[in-house]
Design a protein around this motif. Structure first.
Motif, short mmCIF file in Angstrom:
data_model
loop_
_atom_site.label_atom_id
_atom_site.label_comp_id
_atom_site.label_asym_id
_atom_site.label_seq_id
_atom_site.Cartn_x
_atom_site.Cartn_y
_atom_site.Cartn_z
N ALA A 1 52.79 50.07 43.69
CA ALA A 1 52.12 50.39 42.52
C ALA A 1 51.93 49.16 41.62
N GLU A 2 52.76 48.37 41.40
CA GLU A 2 52.47 46.96 40.56
C GLU A 2 51.48 46.10 41.14
N LEU A 3 51.55 46.13 42.71
CA LEU A 3 50.77 45.28 43.40
C LEU A 3 49.36 45.69 43.27
N VAL A 4 49.06 47.07 43.43
CA VAL A 4 47.53 47.66 43.30
C VAL A 4 47.21 47.30 41.86
N ALA A 5 48.13 47.59 40.71
CA ALA A 5 47.64 47.29 39.38
C ALA A 5 47.01 45.92 39.12
N LEU A 6 47.93 45.00 39.68
CA LEU A 6 47.50 43.60 39.64
C LEU A 6 46.36 43.41 40.30
N GLY A 7 46.28 44.11 41.43
CA GLY A 7 44.89 43.79 42.19
C GLY A 7 43.62 44.07 41.50
N ARG A 8 43.99 45.40 41.05
CA ARG A 8 42.74 46.09 39.91
C ARG A 8 42.15 45.11 39.07
N ALA A 9 43.18 44.54 38.42
CA ALA A 9 42.82 43.61 37.22
C ALA A 9 42.05 42.30 37.73
N LYS A 10 42.58 41.75 38.89
CA LYS A 10 42.19 40.40 39.48
C LYS A 10 40.46 40.97 39.82
N LEU A 11 40.58 42.05 40.52
CA LEU A 11 39.19 42.17 41.19
C LEU A 11 38.04 42.21 40.23
N VAL A 12 38.51 42.97 38.98
CA VAL A 12 37.36 42.83 37.88
C VAL A 12 37.12 41.41 37.46
N ARG A 13 38.49 40.84 37.31
CA ARG A 13 38.13 39.38 36.74
C ARG A 13 37.42 38.40 37.56
N LYS A 14 37.74 38.70 39.01
CA LYS A 14 37.13 37.47 39.91
C LYS A 14 35.81 38.06 40.42
N GLY A 15 35.44 39.52 40.19
CA GLY A 15 34.04 40.08 40.37
C GLY A 15 33.72 39.99 41.90
N CYS A 16 34.76 39.87 42.94
CA CYS A 16 34.52 39.67 44.56
C CYS A 16 34.12 41.19 44.80
N ASP A 17 33.83 41.21 45.94
CA ASP A 17 33.64 42.63 46.58
C ASP A 17 34.87 43.29 47.20
N LEU A 18 35.66 42.53 48.11
CA LEU A 18 36.81 42.88 48.62
C LEU A 18 38.02 42.15 48.23
N LEU A 19 39.28 42.62 47.84
CA LEU A 19 40.63 41.80 47.36
C LEU A 19 41.41 42.26 48.69
N VAL A 20 42.10 41.16 49.05
CA VAL A 20 43.07 41.27 50.10
C VAL A 20 44.44 40.99 49.16
N LEU A 21 45.38 42.31 49.29
CA LEU A 21 46.62 41.96 48.29
C LEU A 21 47.72 41.82 49.47
N ASN A 22 48.54 41.03 49.18
CA ASN A 22 49.96 40.86 49.55
C ASN A 22 51.17 40.50 48.53
N THR A 23 52.35 40.94 48.92
CA THR A 23 53.47 40.71 48.02
C THR A 23 54.07 39.44 48.71
N VAL A 24 54.17 38.43 48.03
CA VAL A 24 54.63 37.15 48.51
C VAL A 24 56.14 36.96 47.81
N GLY A 25 56.98 35.93 48.61
CA GLY A 25 58.16 35.51 48.00
C GLY A 25 58.77 34.63 49.11
#
Length: 412
Positions: free
Chosen positions: A337-361
Motif C-alpha cells: 500500500a505504501e509502495l503504491v502511494a509513493l508511486g502515485r505521487a511520483k507518477l504525477v510529479r514526473k509526468g511519465c506514462d508508466l512507472l515501474v515500482l519496486n521495494t529495495v533494501g
C-alpha cells in the motif's frame, strides 16, 4: 528441473555450446545433446557425453526400439539449437528429417529456440532470410546472431552470441512459455526503444565518487527483451556489473548530467523510452582535480547539490505525444500500500506514462537476477491504473514492462 534438448549443428561455434551445456546443467536442467554428424567434426562425442552425463547419437537408428526420433522431442520442455547453421535452418524450414536432430525438431511440441551462427554473407543471403521468416511464422524463436569476429579475420553479423546471452533466452522461454508467440513473431519490429542502464557516479576527486548499488541487470533485461522481439534498441549505459546483449547501439556515460544529455539524444525518434538506470540524486558542489588527502583523524565536509531530473527532463523534451516514457521508482516502502502511494505521487510529479515500482533494501533487487514489480499507468482521468505485484526473473519482468509500454503506445 526442466528437460532441455541441446541441438548442435556443424559450425566452428560448436565449441561455445560446451560452455552453454555446462551453464544449463548448473541451472539444474536435465540436458540431452543431439548433435549433427558434422558437429562431431568440431567437438567429439566423448566431450558431449562427459559434459551431459548422457549418451549421444546423431542417428535415428541408435536404440531404435525406444523410437528416439519421436520420444526425445515429445518429452522435452525446450529444444535449443546453438549453433544453428545455414544448412540446419534450411533443413528445418523445409521439414527435412534426415538425421536425429531434424527429426526432433519435427516432433517437438515444446518451445523451439534456434541461435544461428554463420558467415555474414550466408546470414544476409535471401535464402537464409526466407528460411528464418518461415521458421518464425511457424512459432520458432530465432535469435539474431551477434556482430563481431567470425572465423579467421572476418567480422560482421553472424557470430554466435555468448553462452550467457543464449542461456538468458532459454531461461526466459522456460519460465514464461506464453512469451514464445511474441518472440517468434518479432512483435516489436519497426519500433525503436531507448533504455538507460546501470548506476551513475558523481566524482569527488579523481579516485572517489558517490554512486549507488545498481548492477544494470534490469536495464540490460529490457534491452535484451526488446531486441528479442525485433525492436531497434539504443542503450545509454552507466556503471554496470554485467555485460549486455549484442545487436544494440550503446553509448557509455559516467555522471547523471552525462546520462541526461545522452538519453535526450537517444530518445529522439524513439517510440518507447525506458529510464531503468539509477541516477545519483546528488553530486558534489565542486570536484577536486587532485586526490583529497586525509589529515590525521579529522573528517571532511562535502557540500552536495541535486543532479538534473533526467526522467522529468525526458518527459518535457519529447516531441511526439505518442512517445511512451517509462520511469522506475526504487522505494523503501514497508508494504504494498505504501509502495503504491509513493508511486502515485511520483507518477504525477514526473509526468511519465508508466512507472515501474519496486521495494529495495539490503539484499533486495540490486544485483539480483529476480525482482518484484508493480506497474502504474497514467489513466485518462489523471489517476493511475495499478498492475501487480509481479514476481520473477528480471528478464521475464522486462517483457511485462514492454507489454505495458506498447499497450500505452498503441492507445496513442
Amino acid at each position: 528441473m526442466s528437460r532441455v534438448v541441446l541441438g548442435v549443428a556443424g559450425g566452428i561455434a560448436a565449441y561455445k555450446a560446451c560452455e552453454l551445456l555446462r551453464r544449463l546443467r548448473d541451472d539444474g536442467h536435465d540436458v540431452t545433446v543431439v548433435p549433427t554428424e558434422a558437429a562431431l567434426t568440431f567437438v567429439g562425442r566423448a566431450t558431449w557425453e562427459a559434459l551431459s552425463g548422457r549418451p549421444v547419437s546423431t542417428s535415428v537408428w541408435t536404440d531404435a526400439y525406444e523410437v528416439p526420433h519421436v520420444r526425445i522431442g515429445r518429452e522435452a520442455d525446450l529444444v535449443l539449437v546453438a549453433p544453428a547453421t545455414a544448412d540446419l535452418l534450411a533443413r528445418a524450414a523445409t521439414g527435412r528429417a534426415d538425421d536425429l536432430l531434424t527429426n526432433v525438431l519435427l516432433t517437438a511440441t515444446c518451445p523451439v529456440v534456434l541461435s544461428p551462427a554463420m558467415h555474414t554473407e550466408m546470414w544476409l543471403n535471401a535464402a537464409t532470410r526466407a528460411n528464418v521468416a518461415t521458421l518464425r511464422s511457424r512459432g520458432v524463436v530465432v535469435v539474431d546472431p551477434a556482430v563481431g569476429r567470425l572465423t579467421g579475420a572476418d567480422s560482421g553479423p553472424g557470430r554466435l552470441p555468448e553462452p550467457a546471452e543464449i542461456l538468458a533466452v532459454a531461461r526466459t522461454v522456460l519460465a514464461a512459455p506464453a512469451l514464445v508467440p511474441a518472440l517468434a513473431a518479432q512483435d516489436l519490429a519497426g519500433l525503436t526503444v531507448a533504455v538507460s542502464v546501470g548506476g551513475t557516479r558523481e566524482h569527488l576527486d579523481p579516485v572517489r565518487f558517490l554512486g549507488n548499488s545498481s548492477s544494470g541487470r534490469m536495464g540490460w533485461a529490457v534491452a535484451r527483451a526488446a531486441r528479442l522481439r525485433g525492436a531497434s534498441v539504443r542503450a545509454v549505459v552507466a556503471h554496470t556489473d554485467v555485460d549486455g546483449p549484442s545487436g544494440i547501439d550503446v553509448e557509455r556515460v559516467g555522471s547523471t548530467a552525462e546520462l541526461g544529455a545522452a538519453m535526450t539524444r537517444a530518445a529522439k525518434g524513439a517510440d518507447v523510452v525506458v529510464m531503468a538506470a539509477a541516477p545519483a540524486d546528488f553530486t558534489p558542489a565542486s570536484t577536486s582535480e587532485v586526490k583529497i588527502k586525509k589529515t590525521g583523524d579529522a573528517g571532511t565536509t562535502v557540500t552536495l547539490v541535486q543532479t538534473p531530473d533526467v526522467l522529468h527532463g525526458l518527459v518535457e523534451a519529447r516531441e511526439d505525444p505518442r512517445q511512451v516514457v517509462v520511469g522506475f521508482a526504487a522505494e523503501t516502502a514497508v508494504d504494498q500500500a505504501e509502495l503504491v502511494a509513493l508511486g502515485r505521487a511520483k507518477l504525477v510529479r514526473k509526468g511519465c506514462d508508466l512507472l515501474v515500482l519496486n521495494t529495495v533494501g539490503l539484499g533486495l533487487v540490486f544485483g539480483r537476477e529476480d525482482n518484484e514489480i508493480t506497474l502504474l499507468a497514467r489513466s485518462d482521468d489523471g489517476g493511475a491504473v495499478v498492475d501487480g505485484p509481479h514476481a520473477g526473473s528480471k528478464d521475464v519482468l522486462a517483457h511485462r514492462i514492454l507489454d505495458g509500454s506498447v499497450a500505452v503506445h498503441r492507445r496513442g
